[in-house]
Design a protein around this motif. Structure first.
Motif, short mmCIF file in Angstrom:
data_model
loop_
_atom_site.label_atom_id
_atom_site.label_comp_id
_atom_site.label_asym_id
_atom_site.label_seq_id
_atom_site.Cartn_x
_atom_site.Cartn_y
_atom_site.Cartn_z
N THR A 27 0.84 -1.19 0.00
CA THR A 27 0.00 0.00 0.00
C THR A 27 0.88 1.24 0.00
N GLU A 31 -2.65 5.44 1.57
CA GLU A 31 -3.65 4.42 1.87
C GLU A 31 -3.57 3.92 3.30
N ARG A 32 -2.42 4.12 3.96
CA ARG A 32 -2.26 3.63 5.32
C ARG A 32 -2.78 4.64 6.33
#
Length: 58
Positions: A27, A31-32
């Protein structure tokens, strides 16, 4: 004689990372979930403000 297609820049970077033990994350950073140890959400500006020494008005 079979000709192989040239690797793209992305494929070369990923292969190089695998060889040297730095595999790319699945990712992206966007996205984290970026939370600190206390569970509070942090952004880059927060970190930067925390690094300002007290004698600089921080």
């Amino acid at each position: 004689m079979s000709e192989e297609r040239p690797l793209t820049e992305w494929e070369r970077a990923r292969r190089r990372a695998e060889v040297f033990g730095e595999a790319l994350p699945e990712t992206t950073r966007d996205e984290r979930d970026e939370t600190d140890r206390r569970g509070e959400r942090r952004d880059g500006d927060t970190w930067l403000r925390e690094q300002v020494p007290p004698h600089h008005g921080g």
